[in-house]
Design a protein around this motif. Structure first.
Motif, short mmCIF file in Angstrom:
data_model
loop_
_atom_site.label_atom_id
_atom_site.label_comp_id
_atom_site.label_asym_id
_atom_site.label_seq_id
_atom_site.Cartn_x
_atom_site.Cartn_y
_atom_site.Cartn_z
N GLN A 70 1.02 5.78 -5.60
CA GLN A 70 2.49 5.89 -5.51
C GLN A 70 2.92 6.60 -4.23
O GLN A 70 4.10 6.84 -4.02
CB GLN A 70 3.04 6.63 -6.73
N TRP A 97 5.26 -6.09 -4.97
CA TRP A 97 4.13 -5.45 -5.64
C TRP A 97 4.58 -4.22 -6.44
O TRP A 97 4.10 -3.96 -7.54
CB TRP A 97 3.04 -5.05 -4.64
N SER A 98 5.52 -3.46 -5.88
CA SER A 98 6.04 -2.30 -6.62
C SER A 98 6.75 -2.75 -7.89
O SER A 98 6.57 -2.17 -8.96
CB SER A 98 7.02 -1.50 -5.74
N LYS A 99 7.54 -3.82 -7.76
CA LYS A 99 8.31 -4.30 -8.90
C LYS A 99 7.41 -4.77 -10.04
O LYS A 99 7.60 -4.37 -11.19
CB LYS A 99 9.24 -5.44 -8.46
N ASP A 101 6.52 0.12 -10.42
CA ASP A 101 6.43 1.28 -9.51
C ASP A 101 5.19 2.14 -9.72
O ASP A 101 5.19 3.33 -9.39
CB ASP A 101 7.69 2.15 -9.60
N ILE A 148 2.73 1.33 -8.03
CA ILE A 148 2.36 1.26 -6.61
C ILE A 148 3.64 1.45 -5.80
O ILE A 148 4.60 0.69 -6.00
CB ILE A 148 1.78 -0.12 -6.24
N ILE A 149 3.67 2.45 -4.94
CA ILE A 149 4.85 2.64 -4.08
C ILE A 149 4.41 2.88 -2.64
O ILE A 149 3.52 3.68 -2.36
CB ILE A 149 5.72 3.82 -4.57
#
Ligand SMILES: [Zn+2]
Length: 183
Positions: free
Chosen positions: A34, A57-59, A63, A65-66
């Motif tokens: 993150q 990818w975050s969506k 989240d 992965i940020i």
């Protein structure tokens, strides 16, 4: 007595959209997914599109992965550069339009640096379409996150360019396995 820090690394280059890729090594994972400090080459026609690919990818991971944008490669952990073509020295086929290099600490398995190159043109000097480039971006980010190639055709990690703009359930399951997420 001086102590020397011995850093043993695996450096993996994954040239993408080669039809028969032989890269099978583990690509590692981010210790703090993150807080991935990310640099994108600015002022390029594809800069904004690349941000959309990271946001995707975050969506899909809610989240988990940020990507945190920084404006210098001095402080970044993940770099994106746009190139005319992928250097043939690093490509496994004559079809490569994207490339990712992960540097992974062999002891911890943590990725500590990743570089993505996105091509404007095919190896045959054809200007790539927006769909092809966006798919390539999603695919290369997958590598940067630790995903390897997939033999499943609807996976974003299938190593062949196609009109396939979505990250699949399999991709998310593989990411879940790598990072140990419960859901
Ligand atoms: Zn690939």
């Amino acid at each position: 007595m001086k102590k020397f820090l011995l850093l043993i690394l695996i450096i993996v280059y994954i040239s993408c959209f080669a039809v028969f890729s032989r890269v099978q090594a583990a690509l590692g994972k981010w210790e703090k997914p993150q807080y991935i400090k990310t640099y994108i080459q600015p002022n390029h026609p594809r800069t904004v599109m690349m941000k959309h690919a990271f946001a995707r990818w975050s969506k899909v991971t809610n989240d988990k992965i940020i990507f945190r944008y920084v404006d210098s490669t001095q402080t970044s952990q993940l770099d994106v550069f746009f190139v005319n073509k992928i250097d043939k020295d690093f490509s496994e086929s004559d079809k490569s339009i994207g490339l990712t290099q992960n540097k992974t600490d062999i002891k911890s398995g943590n990725i500590y640096h990743s570089t993505i190159w996105i091509a404007d043109n095919s190896q045959g000097n054809r200007v790539l379409s927006n769909d092809e480039v966006f798919t390539t971006m999603l695919h290369e980010i997958g590598h940067a996150l630790g995903l390897n190639h997939s033999n499943t055709k609807d996976s974003i990690m299938y190593p062949q360019a196609d009109v396939r703009l979505e990250i699949s359930k399999e991709d998310l399951n593989n990411l879940r396995t790598i990072y140990g997420w419960k859901n």
